[in-house]
Design a protein around this motif. Structure first.
Motif, PDB file in Angstrom:
ATOM      1  N   GLN A   1       7.608  38.403 -48.533  1.00 29.57           N
ATOM      2  CA  GLN A   1       6.572  39.091 -47.784  1.00 29.57           C
ATOM      3  C   GLN A   1       7.061  40.483 -47.417  1.00 29.57           C
ATOM      4  OE1 GLN A   1       5.379  36.123 -44.694  1.00 29.57           O
ATOM      5  NE2 GLN A   1       3.398  36.421 -45.690  1.00 29.57           N
ATOM      6  N   ILE A   2       6.229  41.461 -47.715  1.00 25.88           N
ATOM      7  CA  ILE A   2       6.498  42.844 -47.318  1.00 25.88           C
ATOM      8  C   ILE A   2       5.714  43.095 -46.040  1.00 25.88           C
ATOM      9  CG2 ILE A   2       6.204  45.270 -47.892  1.00 25.88           C
ATOM     10  CD1 ILE A   2       6.386  44.513 -50.830  1.00 25.88           C
ATOM     11  N   VAL A   3       6.441  43.423 -44.977  1.00 26.06           N
ATOM     12  CA  VAL A   3       5.823  43.759 -43.699  1.00 26.06           C
ATOM     13  C   VAL A   3       5.908  45.274 -43.563  1.00 26.06           C
ATOM     14  CG1 VAL A   3       5.883  43.411 -41.201  1.00 26.06           C
ATOM     15  CG2 VAL A   3       6.559  41.542 -42.737  1.00 26.06           C
ATOM     16  N   VAL A   4       4.751  45.917 -43.528  1.00 26.06           N
ATOM     17  CA  VAL A   4       4.689  47.380 -43.497  1.00 26.06           C
ATOM     18  C   VAL A   4       4.648  47.858 -42.049  1.00 26.06           C
ATOM     19  CG1 VAL A   4       3.401  49.411 -44.249  1.00 26.06           C
ATOM     20  CG2 VAL A   4       3.425  47.340 -45.680  1.00 26.06           C
ATOM     21  N   ALA A   5       5.593  48.704 -41.701  1.00 24.77           N
ATOM     22  CA  ALA A   5       5.693  49.225 -40.337  1.00 24.77           C
ATOM     23  C   ALA A   5       4.862  50.492 -40.165  1.00 24.77           C
ATOM     24  CB  ALA A   5       7.154  49.533 -40.006  1.00 24.77           C
ATOM     25  N   LEU A   6       4.214  50.591 -39.017  1.00 30.63           N
ATOM     26  CA  LEU A   6       3.477  51.818 -38.702  1.00 30.63           C
ATOM     27  C   LEU A   6       4.431  52.953 -38.347  1.00 30.63           C
ATOM     28  CD1 LEU A   6       0.547  50.326 -36.613  1.00 30.63           C
ATOM     29  CD2 LEU A   6       0.347  51.566 -38.784  1.00 30.63           C
ATOM     30  N   ARG A   7       5.553  52.623 -37.728  1.00 32.17           N
ATOM     31  CA  ARG A   7       6.541  53.637 -37.369  1.00 32.17           C
ATOM     32  C   ARG A   7       7.818  53.414 -38.182  1.00 32.17           C
ATOM     33  NH1 ARG A   7       3.660  52.492 -33.004  1.00 32.17           N
ATOM     34  NH2 ARG A   7       4.948  50.774 -32.313  1.00 32.17           N
ATOM     35  N   CYS A   8       8.625  52.440 -37.782  1.00 31.80           N
ATOM     36  CA  CYS A   8       9.835  52.148 -38.542  1.00 31.80           C
ATOM     37  C   CYS A   8      10.073  50.642 -38.573  1.00 31.80           C
ATOM     38  CB  CYS A   8      11.042  52.907 -37.997  1.00 31.80           C
ATOM     39  SG  CYS A   8      11.665  52.296 -36.433  1.00 31.80           S
ATOM     40  N   PRO A   9      10.697  50.148 -39.633  1.00 26.17           N
ATOM     41  CA  PRO A   9      10.922  48.711 -39.776  1.00 26.17           C
ATOM     42  C   PRO A   9      11.675  48.076 -38.599  1.00 26.17           C
ATOM     43  CG  PRO A   9      11.322  49.800 -41.860  1.00 26.17           C
ATOM     44  CD  PRO A   9      11.120  50.880 -40.831  1.00 26.17           C
ATOM     45  N   MET A  10      12.682  48.735 -38.088  1.00 22.79           N
ATOM     46  CA  MET A  10      13.463  48.159 -36.995  1.00 22.79           C
ATOM     47  C   MET A  10      12.607  47.977 -35.745  1.00 22.79           C
ATOM     48  SD  MET A  10      16.245  46.743 -36.173  1.00 22.79           S
ATOM     49  CE  MET A  10      17.519  47.206 -37.321  1.00 22.79           C
ATOM     50  N   ASP A  11      11.662  48.865 -35.519  1.00 26.13           N
ATOM     51  CA  ASP A  11      10.751  48.747 -34.388  1.00 26.13           C
ATOM     52  C   ASP A  11       9.962  47.439 -34.475  1.00 26.13           C
ATOM     53  OD1 ASP A  11       9.201  49.679 -32.068  1.00 26.13           O
ATOM     54  OD2 ASP A  11       7.585  49.993 -33.513  1.00 26.13           O
ATOM     55  N   VAL A  12       9.469  47.106 -35.652  1.00 25.99           N
ATOM     56  CA  VAL A  12       8.706  45.868 -35.840  1.00 25.99           C
ATOM     57  C   VAL A  12       9.606  44.654 -35.637  1.00 25.99           C
ATOM     58  CG1 VAL A  12       7.373  44.486 -37.484  1.00 25.99           C
ATOM     59  CG2 VAL A  12       7.076  46.969 -37.414  1.00 25.99           C
ATOM     60  N   ILE A  13      10.797  44.683 -36.223  1.00 24.91           N
ATOM     61  CA  ILE A  13      11.728  43.557 -36.109  1.00 24.91           C
ATOM     62  C   ILE A  13      12.096  43.299 -34.660  1.00 24.91           C
ATOM     63  CG2 ILE A  13      14.073  42.777 -36.646  1.00 24.91           C
ATOM     64  CD1 ILE A  13      13.740  44.294 -39.357  1.00 24.91           C
ATOM     65  N   LEU A  14      12.471  44.357 -33.945  1.00 23.74           N
ATOM     66  CA  LEU A  14      12.881  44.186 -32.547  1.00 23.74           C
ATOM     67  C   LEU A  14      11.705  43.779 -31.660  1.00 23.74           C
ATOM     68  CD1 LEU A  14      15.418  47.108 -32.117  1.00 23.74           C
ATOM     69  CD2 LEU A  14      15.901  44.667 -32.419  1.00 23.74           C
ATOM     70  N   SER A  15      10.536  44.315 -31.918  1.00 21.85           N
ATOM     71  CA  SER A  15       9.363  43.943 -31.137  1.00 21.85           C
ATOM     72  C   SER A  15       9.015  42.481 -31.352  1.00 21.85           C
ATOM     73  CB  SER A  15       8.158  44.802 -31.527  1.00 21.85           C
ATOM     74  OG  SER A  15       8.379  46.128 -31.169  1.00 21.85           O
ATOM     75  N   PHE A  16       9.033  42.023 -32.579  1.00 22.00           N
ATOM     76  CA  PHE A  16       8.688  40.647 -32.897  1.00 22.00           C
ATOM     77  C   PHE A  16       9.689  39.676 -32.288  1.00 22.00           C
ATOM     78  CE2 PHE A  16       9.138  36.930 -35.677  1.00 22.00           C
ATOM     79  CZ  PHE A  16       7.864  36.389 -35.550  1.00 22.00           C
ATOM     80  N   HIS A  17      10.957  39.917 -32.507  1.00 24.42           N
ATOM     81  CA  HIS A  17      11.972  38.976 -32.033  1.00 24.42           C
ATOM     82  C   HIS A  17      12.165  39.065 -30.510  1.00 24.42           C
ATOM     83  CE1 HIS A  17      12.886  37.403 -35.918  1.00 24.42           C
ATOM     84  NE2 HIS A  17      12.932  38.635 -36.389  1.00 24.42           N
ATOM     85  N   SER A  18      11.990  40.224 -29.929  1.00 26.65           N
ATOM     86  CA  SER A  18      12.097  40.341 -28.480  1.00 26.65           C
ATOM     87  C   SER A  18      10.976  39.600 -27.790  1.00 26.65           C
ATOM     88  CB  SER A  18      12.082  41.813 -28.061  1.00 26.65           C
ATOM     89  OG  SER A  18      13.212  42.470 -28.568  1.00 26.65           O
ATOM     90  N   CYS A  19       9.763  39.717 -28.316  1.00 26.25           N
ATOM     91  CA  CYS A  19       8.612  39.017 -27.727  1.00 26.25           C
ATOM     92  C   CYS A  19       8.784  37.519 -27.843  1.00 26.25           C
ATOM     93  CB  CYS A  19       7.314  39.446 -28.411  1.00 26.25           C
ATOM     94  SG  CYS A  19       6.850  41.137 -28.005  1.00 26.25           S
ATOM     95  N   LYS A  20       9.285  37.054 -28.963  1.00 30.41           N
ATOM     96  CA  LYS A  20       9.495  35.620 -29.159  1.00 30.41           C
ATOM     97  C   LYS A  20      10.459  35.072 -28.114  1.00 30.41           C
ATOM     98  CE  LYS A  20       9.119  33.195 -33.210  1.00 30.41           C
ATOM     99  NZ  LYS A  20       9.459  32.794 -34.541  1.00 30.41           N
ATOM    100  N   CYS A  21      11.502  35.847 -27.825  1.00 32.42           N
ATOM    101  CA  CYS A  21      12.510  35.379 -26.868  1.00 32.42           C
ATOM    102  C   CYS A  21      11.916  35.261 -25.465  1.00 32.42           C
ATOM    103  CB  CYS A  21      13.705  36.318 -26.854  1.00 32.42           C
ATOM    104  SG  CYS A  21      14.656  36.285 -28.390  1.00 32.42           S
ATOM    105  N   LEU A  22      11.011  36.156 -25.130  1.00 29.20           N
ATOM    106  CA  LEU A  22      10.430  36.130 -23.790  1.00 29.20           C
ATOM    107  C   LEU A  22       9.600  34.874 -23.542  1.00 29.20           C
ATOM    108  CD1 LEU A  22       9.247  39.837 -23.465  1.00 29.20           C
ATOM    109  CD2 LEU A  22      11.185  38.769 -22.312  1.00 29.20           C
ATOM    110  N   PHE A  23       9.016  34.331 -24.614  1.00 36.84           N
ATOM    111  CA  PHE A  23       8.130  33.187 -24.459  1.00 36.84           C
ATOM    112  C   PHE A  23       8.754  31.878 -24.892  1.00 36.84           C
ATOM    113  CE2 PHE A  23       5.413  36.923 -25.020  1.00 36.84           C
ATOM    114  CZ  PHE A  23       4.768  36.889 -23.797  1.00 36.84           C
ATOM    115  N   ALA A  24       9.998  31.897 -25.315  1.00 38.05           N
ATOM    116  CA  ALA A  24      10.648  30.666 -25.791  1.00 38.05           C
ATOM    117  C   ALA A  24      11.080  29.785 -24.642  1.00 38.05           C
ATOM    118  CB  ALA A  24      11.842  31.023 -26.667  1.00 38.05           C
TER     119      ALA A  24
END
Length: 136
Positions: free
Chosen positions: A113-136
């Motif tokens: 799967q190619i996930v296309v970032a609006l700004r930069c790839p690391m921003d998407v990765i950190l946003s996704f994984h950070s949000c997951k941690c908050l709700f785990a």
């Protein structure tokens, strides 16, 4: 072709995240995992075209054109309002799925799967994984 892929990564700033990265660090293998590639908006077509050249086929979601070139042009442009189904995925313009039949481990299909970032790839990765941690 690992060397060709590494060159593509270097040239486009493509990052690997998700289960493949976790398997690498944990030194384990999961049969049903996929490869998640996080790319800059400007590199989406180049990375997808490379996968097509490697024998993968584009599998559009219900809102994408069946032709990859057309689907590339449908991606949300940075600065525009993000449409469904990506509205809940912070910083994501589009997600493209590719499949390839694995002749070695029949009948498994390899999925990228190619996930296309609006700004930069690391921003998407950190946003996704950070949000997951908050709700785990």
């Amino acid at each position: 072709n690992p060397m060709s892929f590494r060159r593509l990564q270097a040239e486009t700033g493509t990052l690997i995240s998700g289960s493949s990265a976790l398997q690498f660090f944990e030194r384990v293998t999961w049969d049903d995992s996929d490869l998640d590639l996080y790319v800059y908006y400007e590199s989406r077509e180049e990375v997808g075209s490379w996968l097509l050249q490697q024998g993968y086929r584009f599998v559009p979601n219900s809102r994408q054109s069946i032709n990859f070139s057309d689907a590339v042009n449908e991606a949300t442009v940075p600065g525009e309002t993000v449409e469904a189904p990506y509205r809940r995925m912070k910083g994501v313009s589009a997600v493209y799925t590719f499949l390839k039949h694995d002749k070695i481990r029949h009948p498994r299909q390899l999925k990228v799967q190619i996930v296309v970032a609006l700004r930069c790839p690391m921003d998407v990765i950190l946003s996704f994984h950070s949000c997951k941690c908050l709700f785990a």
